[in-house]
Design a protein around this motif. Sequence first.
Motif, short mmCIF file in Angstrom:
data_model
loop_
_atom_site.label_atom_id
_atom_site.label_comp_id
_atom_site.label_asym_id
_atom_site.label_seq_id
_atom_site.Cartn_x
_atom_site.Cartn_y
_atom_site.Cartn_z
N ALA A 4 1.14 -1.46 0.20
CA ALA A 4 -0.14 0.35 -0.31
C ALA A 4 1.13 0.88 -0.51
O ALA A 4 2.13 0.91 0.60
N SER A 6 1.19 4.90 1.44
CA SER A 6 0.57 6.82 2.43
C SER A 6 0.40 7.22 2.07
O SER A 6 2.32 7.69 1.79
N ARG A 30 -3.28 8.78 4.04
CA ARG A 30 -4.27 7.93 3.68
C ARG A 30 -3.94 7.36 3.26
O ARG A 30 -2.36 7.15 2.33
N LEU A 32 -3.97 3.25 0.56
CA LEU A 32 -3.80 2.89 -0.83
C LEU A 32 -3.81 1.37 -1.02
O LEU A 32 -2.46 1.95 -1.20
N TRP A 39 -8.92 -1.73 -5.98
CA TRP A 39 -8.14 -1.02 -4.91
C TRP A 39 -9.36 -0.70 -3.56
O TRP A 39 -10.06 -0.31 -3.77
N ARG A 41 -9.04 2.14 -0.32
CA ARG A 41 -8.38 3.33 0.38
C ARG A 41 -8.78 3.70 2.12
O ARG A 41 -10.33 3.55 1.89
N TRP A 42 -8.54 4.15 2.69
CA TRP A 42 -8.87 4.21 4.12
C TRP A 42 -7.67 5.30 4.66
O TRP A 42 -6.82 5.22 4.20
N GLU A 43 -8.16 5.16 6.09
CA GLU A 43 -7.41 6.54 7.09
C GLU A 43 -6.45 5.72 7.86
O GLU A 43 -6.64 4.42 8.96
N ASP A 249 1.81 0.38 7.37
CA ASP A 249 0.42 -0.70 7.24
C ASP A 249 -0.16 -1.84 7.33
O ASP A 249 -0.93 -2.03 8.32
#
Length: 331
Positions: A4, A6, A30, A32, A39, A41-43, A249
């Motif tokens: 991922a 960041s 953030r 990805l 795909w 996406r998160w925080e 991650d």
Amino acid sequence: MDAAVSTITALAIFASTVEHAAYRSVHGYRVLGRKSGGWVRWERWVERQFVLSLSFPPCLEVALPAAALRILPAGWRSRPVFREGQTVETWRCIVAFDSVAAVAPSSPPPPVLSPLVNPQLQYLPNLYNDLLKVFRFQEEKKVSKEQPIRSGEQGETSDLANASESDSDGDSQSDKELAPPVQKHIRANRKHIDSITLVDIAQYFHLPIRDASKTLKIGVSILKRKCRQYGIPRWPHRKIKSLDSLIHDLEYVLAREDEEEEEKQLQKDRLAAAINALTKRKSMLESEKETIQQKPTMDLMAETKLFREDVFKRRYRAKSSVMEDMDFDMD
């Protein structure tokens, strides 16, 4: 999950009001990455604690005490937003940045948090790299030191230039004196270069090679030659940075897995409680049934009447829903 990427979106730094040189930082990223073929996406949010100083002892990252209060609230759902001056128990926010909530630092950071003033921050790559991204110190280094020429001075400069062009018999020696001095590059001492060991170089692997060479006070080409002498064909800064990002991650993924496991356990507890309540209700109704069989004139209990009324309402709503579905199918 695959690798991922960041990107920092928030950074808040808190200073302790009771412990000297104690600081905490809250980092928002953030992320990805790929998951299940697509795909996602998160925080990801991380809280860290440091001991920062401009002199001895050096800057250190310390583990968060197990029983200590967290600035990130446990089990939070909405996205946290921090602002300068905000206090959380004994911690006061001194730096706040959030690109999503449009929060920008009101002023440059204090000297202890400035990589230009406190070189020891380089030993804390997580905090150091995020501070560079938020305040863009590298761009500040590139600002030209030349002062702008005012309009009056510009006219005087042009007059002097015209006068010097017209004066063909000017003294060449005076021209040399007016010329700016050429700054000579100071070469590193041979003894200093020979004294640099692999251990000295390894502690700066997390920095770009130019920053590492400046810290070691040698040129980039000399540092590359020293690396080849120790069997290092390529500077490992990008590898370490990539691994550090992957570790962060994975920490977030593991934290999410723990939260999902806690949520599943909570649902199981709720289901067990509901089954227990239904079993208890059934036992009470069977006991009341036996009592009425022995005393037919006895009225139903008030609690049983409310329960029966609730059951009737549920049945009516279910029947109405079925009838509406049937009418829709017929249409």
